[in-house]
Design an enzyme around this catalytic site. Structure first.
Site, PDB file in Angstrom:
ATOM      1  CB  ILE A  31       7.511   6.707  14.144  1.00  0.00           C
ATOM      2  CG1 ILE A  31       8.728   5.767  14.014  1.00  0.00           C
ATOM      3  CG2 ILE A  31       7.250   7.439  12.826  1.00  0.00           C
ATOM      4  CD1 ILE A  31      10.022   6.417  13.597  1.00  0.00           C
TER       5      ILE A  31
ATOM      6  NE  ARG B 178      -6.972   3.986   5.546  1.00  0.00           N
ATOM      7  CZ  ARG B 178      -6.038   4.261   6.464  1.00  0.00           C
ATOM      8  NH1 ARG B 178      -6.335   4.246   7.736  1.00  0.00           N
ATOM      9  NH2 ARG B 178      -4.825   4.577   6.114  1.00  0.00           N
TER      10      ARG B 178
ATOM     11  NE  ARG C 157       0.033  12.382   6.755  1.00  0.00           N
ATOM     12  CZ  ARG C 157       0.619  13.495   7.132  1.00  0.00           C
ATOM     13  NH1 ARG C 157      -0.071  14.429   7.725  1.00  0.00           N
ATOM     14  NH2 ARG C 157       1.881  13.675   6.908  1.00  0.00           N
TER      15      ARG C 157
ATOM     16  CB  CYS D 147      -5.195  10.471  11.775  1.00  0.00           C
ATOM     17  SG  CYS D 147      -3.504   9.917  11.806  1.00  0.00           S
TER      18      CYS D 147
ATOM     19  N   PRO E  69       1.951  16.474  11.064  1.00  0.00           N
ATOM     20  CG  PRO E  69       3.927  17.336  11.960  1.00  0.00           C
ATOM     21  CD  PRO E  69       2.938  16.212  12.108  1.00  0.00           C
ATOM     22  CB  ILE E  70       2.331  18.539   5.658  1.00  0.00           C
ATOM     23  CG1 ILE E  70       1.503  19.830   5.754  1.00  0.00           C
ATOM     24  CG2 ILE E  70       1.442  17.325   5.622  1.00  0.00           C
ATOM     25  CD1 ILE E  70       0.763  20.151   4.461  1.00  0.00           C
ATOM     26  CG  ASP E  71       6.900  20.436   9.906  1.00  0.00           C
ATOM     27  OD1 ASP E  71       6.220  19.391   9.948  1.00  0.00           O
ATOM     28  OD2 ASP E  71       7.987  20.552  10.498  1.00  0.00           O
ATOM     29  CG  LEU E  72       9.804  17.726   8.143  1.00  0.00           C
ATOM     30  CD1 LEU E  72      10.044  16.309   8.631  1.00  0.00           C
ATOM     31  CD2 LEU E  72      11.075  18.563   8.296  1.00  0.00           C
TER      32      LEU E  72
ATOM     33  CE  LYS F 179      -1.798   1.694   3.959  1.00  0.00           C
ATOM     34  NZ  LYS F 179      -1.528   3.132   4.138  1.00  0.00           N
ATOM     35  CG  ASN F 180       2.519   2.654   3.539  1.00  0.00           C
ATOM     36  OD1 ASN F 180       1.333   2.894   3.386  1.00  0.00           O
ATOM     37  ND2 ASN F 180       3.091   2.510   4.724  1.00  0.00           N
TER      38      ASN F 180
END
Ligand code: UD1
Length: 420
Positions: free
Chosen positions: A328, A398, A91, A115, A121-124, A22-23
């Site tokens: 993580i 999923r 996500r 979630c 976050p998506i800062d990176l 999936k990933n």
């Protein structure tokens, strides 16, 4: 919402085939947006997240054709903003940002929410795109990104918890069409990132160093269509390996990449589980008495956070004290309370779960709260005495292809209760 009813206590025996990862497939599907030529992706798992990504690509204007486990995507003419609701729900959809920016020089995606496993976050992602020259505005629930030119540069992508998997995917997918050379330091080394790099290289990109913390990307003017076979899902394979150990059975796992699973195999062996590697197969059975182990989740090649919950389920059956530390995601312990309903004795101390294992679990109704937590509850149900009903299993669908059917083939007494 569907649920799974499991009558536990049956040792699982037989063979299981591992599906595509999936990933890996999600960012690869997103990367098809980088060319107007057709891309053929094989070994695509039948998962709701994948169907979702297919819909997102269609909402951007791409043509998506599905034949068995092969997806053909052609993004002939696309727009820079897709269906807000679709994108917000998953996500993983954040990985369309890099490809859209590279292809159209502008993109708009809904801001992914937090979630149950943490704030996420998506800062990176944004730091990396900014470094390539993008102007970014975050407002009204949208991330709007624009860059008349993308220019290669050096980018350090390490964050508080180490590298970012989808962040690396996004920046790599944007940098392939930037001018000049981009060097990403502290890149994620996960096999799924390498799989994406292999796909991008097959499309004509020039990426070196995939699988290491330093990626060197020499920009090219355009990419072309390509064919690619997605790598096997190492998390699914690990879940079946743990199922063999927990039910005291023996499972032969086919079509896996044991070389992607060294940390998990090593921990299972330390816990007294017999794991035999035979090429692309693994034969797994409980070797004798289970031993408690301490596990810390880390970026690849460390123990994966996506197997933490399943490993905890195994430790519930293991006499003695095991300490499982999550490094993580800060709140990835939603399975603890539900495992408690089945009789597990687990307490949380900061980022660690202390598992006092060895008691027989007994069945109960439980609620799945995220993908891997759901897998842990299914595993615990398979080992427990009596019946366990795992509610809200849409999380499982999923990320695990036909998990109930695969378990049934191994002898599990499991049935899906469909909500009418
Ligand atoms: C991916 C996987 C997920 C897996 C995770 C870690 C997909 C679709 N999902 O998620 O299954 O559990 O990798 O292996 O591939 N972070 C930041 N800023 C950012 C991005 C991330 O601080 O901009 C932090 C996160 O909060 C987390 C850590 O970095 O603490 C790692 O997250 P990341 O690798 O980005 O996870 P995903 O790529 O979202």
């Amino acid at each position: 919402m569907d649920s799974l009813l499991i009558k536990g206590g049956v040792p699982l025996h037989g063979d299981v085939q591992i599906s595509g990862a999936k990933n890996a497939v999600l960012p690869i599907m997103a990367a098809t947006l980088l060319t107007n030529e057709p891309c053929v992706i094989r070994h695509v798992p039948d998962l709701t997240d994948v169907k979702f990504m297919g819909k997102i690509l269609q909402s951007l204007g791409a043509e998506v054709t599905i034949e068995g486990d092969t997806f053909t995507v052609q993004a002939r003419r696309i727009k820079g903003h897709g269906d807000y609701e679709l994108i917000r729900k998953m996500r993983g959809s954040i990985c369309i940002l890099g490809p859209l920016l590279a292809r159209l020089r502008k993109a708009e995606v809904s801001q992914p929410g937090g979630c149950v496993i943490g704030t996420r976050p998506i800062d990176l992602h944004l730091k990396g795109l900014r470094a390539l020259g993008a102007k970014i505005v975050v407002d009204e629930g949208y991330v709007r990104v624009q860059a008349p030119r993308l220019i290669g540069t050096e980018i350090f992508l390490g964050g508080r918890a180490g590298p970012t998997v989808l962040g690396t995917a996004n920046i790599m997918s944007a940098a392939v069409l930037a001018e000049g050379v981009t060097i990403i330091e502290s890149a994620a080394c996960e096999p799924e990132v390498t799989d994406l790099a292999n796909f991008l290289n097959a499309m004509g990109a020039k990426i070196q160093g995939a699988g290491s913390p330093t990626l060197t990307i020499t920009g090219v003017k355009e990419l072309h269509g390509a064919e690619h076979e997605v790598i096997p899902d190492r998390i699914e394979a690990a879940t079946f390996a743990i199922a063999a150990a927990m039910t005291n059975g023996e499972i032969t796992i086919h079509g896996a990449r044991p070389d992607h699973m060294n940390a998990v195999i090593d921990k299972l062996r330390e816990a007294g589980v017999k794991v035999e590697r035979r090429g692309t197969s693994l034969v797994v059975k409980r070797g004798g008495k289970l031993q408690p182990v301490d596990v810390t989740t880390l970026p690849y090649a460390g123990f994966p956070t996506d197997v933490q919950a399943q490993m905890m389920a195994l430790m519930c059956l293991t006499p003695g004290i095991s300490i499982i530390t999550e490094r993580i995601f800060e709140s990835r312990f939603s399975h603890v309370a539900e495992l408690g309903r089945l009789g597990a004795d687990i307490s949380i101390e900061g980022p660690s779960a202390i598992v006092k294992g060895g008691k027989r679990l007994s069945g109960a109704p439980v609620m799945a709260s995220d993908l891997r937590a759901s897998a842990a509850l299914v595993l615990a149900g398979l080992a427990a005495k009596g019946s366990t009903q795992v509610n809200r299993i849409y999380h499982l669908d999923r990320g695990y292809e036909k998990i109930d059917q695969k378990l049934k083939q191994l002898g599990a007494r499991i049935s899906r209760i469909q909500e009418t």
